[in-house]
Enzyme design. Sequence first.
Site, PDB file in Angstrom:
ATOM      1  N   PRO A 159       0.972  -1.553  -0.145  1.00  0.00           N
ATOM      2  CG  PRO A 159      -0.089  -1.557   2.492  1.00  0.00           C
ATOM      3  CD  PRO A 159       0.471  -2.057   1.472  1.00  0.00           C
ATOM      4  N   GLY A 206       2.168   5.038   1.046  1.00  0.00           N
ATOM      5  CA  GLY A 206       1.209   5.997   2.454  1.00  0.00           C
ATOM      6  C   GLY A 206       1.257   5.269   3.346  1.00  0.00           C
ATOM      7  N   GLY A 258       3.756   3.658   5.213  1.00  0.00           N
ATOM      8  CA  GLY A 258       4.876   3.173   6.233  1.00  0.00           C
ATOM      9  C   GLY A 258       5.868   1.588   5.791  1.00  0.00           C
ATOM     10  CG  LEU A 259       3.198  -1.515   5.453  1.00  0.00           C
ATOM     11  CD1 LEU A 259       2.404  -2.430   4.865  1.00  0.00           C
ATOM     12  CD2 LEU A 259       3.924  -2.432   6.095  1.00  0.00           C
ATOM     13  N   GLY A 260       7.297   1.034   3.166  1.00  0.00           N
ATOM     14  CA  GLY A 260       8.439   0.886   1.961  1.00  0.00           C
ATOM     15  C   GLY A 260       8.038   1.156   0.249  1.00  0.00           C
ATOM     16  CB  SER A 261       5.247   1.447  -0.812  1.00  0.00           C
ATOM     17  OG  SER A 261       4.200   2.693  -2.504  1.00  0.00           O
ATOM     18  CB  ALA A 317      12.078   2.282  -0.112  1.00  0.00           C
ATOM     19  CB  ALA A 318       9.060  -1.914  -1.970  1.00  0.00           C
ATOM     20  CG  ASP A 321      11.642   4.036   4.806  1.00  0.00           C
ATOM     21  OD1 ASP A 321      12.270   3.742   5.263  1.00  0.00           O
ATOM     22  OD2 ASP A 321      10.567   4.348   4.145  1.00  0.00           O
TER      23      ASP A 321
HETATM   24  O1  PMV Z   1       6.821   5.807   6.282  1.00  0.00           O
HETATM   25  P1  PMV Z   1       7.814   5.408   6.896  1.00  0.00           P
HETATM   26  O2  PMV Z   1       8.411   3.532   6.770  1.00  0.00           O
HETATM   27  O3  PMV Z   1       8.704   5.668   5.256  1.00  0.00           O
HETATM   28  O4  PMV Z   1       8.872   6.162   7.357  1.00  0.00           O
HETATM   29  C1  PMV Z   1       9.785   6.970   7.432  1.00  0.00           C
HETATM   30  C2  PMV Z   1      11.319   6.995   8.462  1.00  0.00           C
HETATM   31  C3  PMV Z   1      10.914   8.096   9.616  1.00  0.00           C
HETATM   32  O5  PMV Z   1      12.087   8.181  10.272  1.00  0.00           O
HETATM   33  C4  PMV Z   1      10.366   8.801   9.553  1.00  0.00           C
HETATM   34  C5  PMV Z   1      11.838   9.294   8.273  1.00  0.00           C
HETATM   35  C6  PMV Z   1      13.593   8.860   7.677  1.00  0.00           C
HETATM   36  O6  PMV Z   1      13.497   9.607   7.066  1.00  0.00           O
HETATM   37  O7  PMV Z   1      14.131   8.186   8.022  1.00  0.00           O
END
Ligand code: PMV
Length: 329
Positions: A117, A119, A121-124, A126-127, A168
């Site tokens: 998904p 937005g 926080g599961l690294g979409s 970057a993946a 990430d």
């Molecule tokens: O939302 P995510 O999982 O991509 O979180 C990033 C983590 C933070 O520490 C909030 C930002 C970062 O760049 O490390």
Amino acid sequence: MAAQGNPFTPAQASASGKVILFGEHAVVYGQPALAVPVAQVQATAVVSALSPAQAPERLEAGIWIEARDLRRRYQLSEASPNDPLAAAIRLTLARYPSSAVPASAPPFALALSSTIPIGSGLGSGAAVCTAAVRALGAFLGLSLSSAEVSGLVYETEKLLHGTPSGIDNTVVTFACPVYFVKGQTNETLRVGAPFTVVIGDTGIPALTKESVADVRRLWEEDIPHWEKVFDEVGDLARRAREAIERGNASYLGELMNLNHALLQTMTVSSPDLDRLVHVARSTGALGAKLSGGGRGGNMIALVKPERAEIIANALRTVGARNTIITTVQ
Ligand code: PMV
């Protein structure tokens, strides 16, 4: 970077999602953080040559991006300057040894699909970019190390997150549990005994860029106070690393609860995240916290394996859009 292999044959690559176990936000200020891959969700990229009939144009106009989940197909030459996928392609092409690329390469299409998904926080981001760089690298016959892929993906993360710590791209490209400190050599996190995590999705997309910017504003208003808070988070992450190495799950759960409380003071939790965290704890989780940028997205709960399904069901009952049960080992 030498070109090798058999270039211009179709190439495919996948990358897993991730969750942050400890240390989000404080990691941006130099504190350690822990993150693990989540293989249940994946992004996949396929690169294949197009015939001159399919793509008569040359250079960037001959390169097509197909973002299948977004139902978008567009030429690289039309991509916005902030498009991370376009940046991933350009950065990878720039690694090709010949300045004639993409003139020497055939026109090609890079097709992307993802079960991660956006937005949440599961690294979409970057993946998707890791899969794109790896698939295009293979198509061009480039041999890119994980460190090189991570470095390229970090550049694309800047477009999404502004000032990313780099956690990430590191956990997604190295695809193993990591103990991460910004600007330092990547350290693999040794897991003494497997442990089980339930991931609960609030279903509310949230922009990490915004929560990171809000935390920065707080920090600018009272640097000594927030440095102390970030130090405490860093201390929890160091203790969590030891607990994971020793396989001490109940202590790890307590540390998660403490980390969540500090994230609440940073204003990055939300009523939905707090509700899921509360329900996980009251149905037997050893500890629970939000994960990632916060304000929405996902929370995580450390659970005994035999309680995982029960806790996941309880989270869905109180509104979690989706749950994932994952074992870290
Ligand atoms: O939302 P995510 O999982 O991509 O979180 C990033 C983590 C933070 O520490 C909030 C930002 C970062 O760049 O490390």
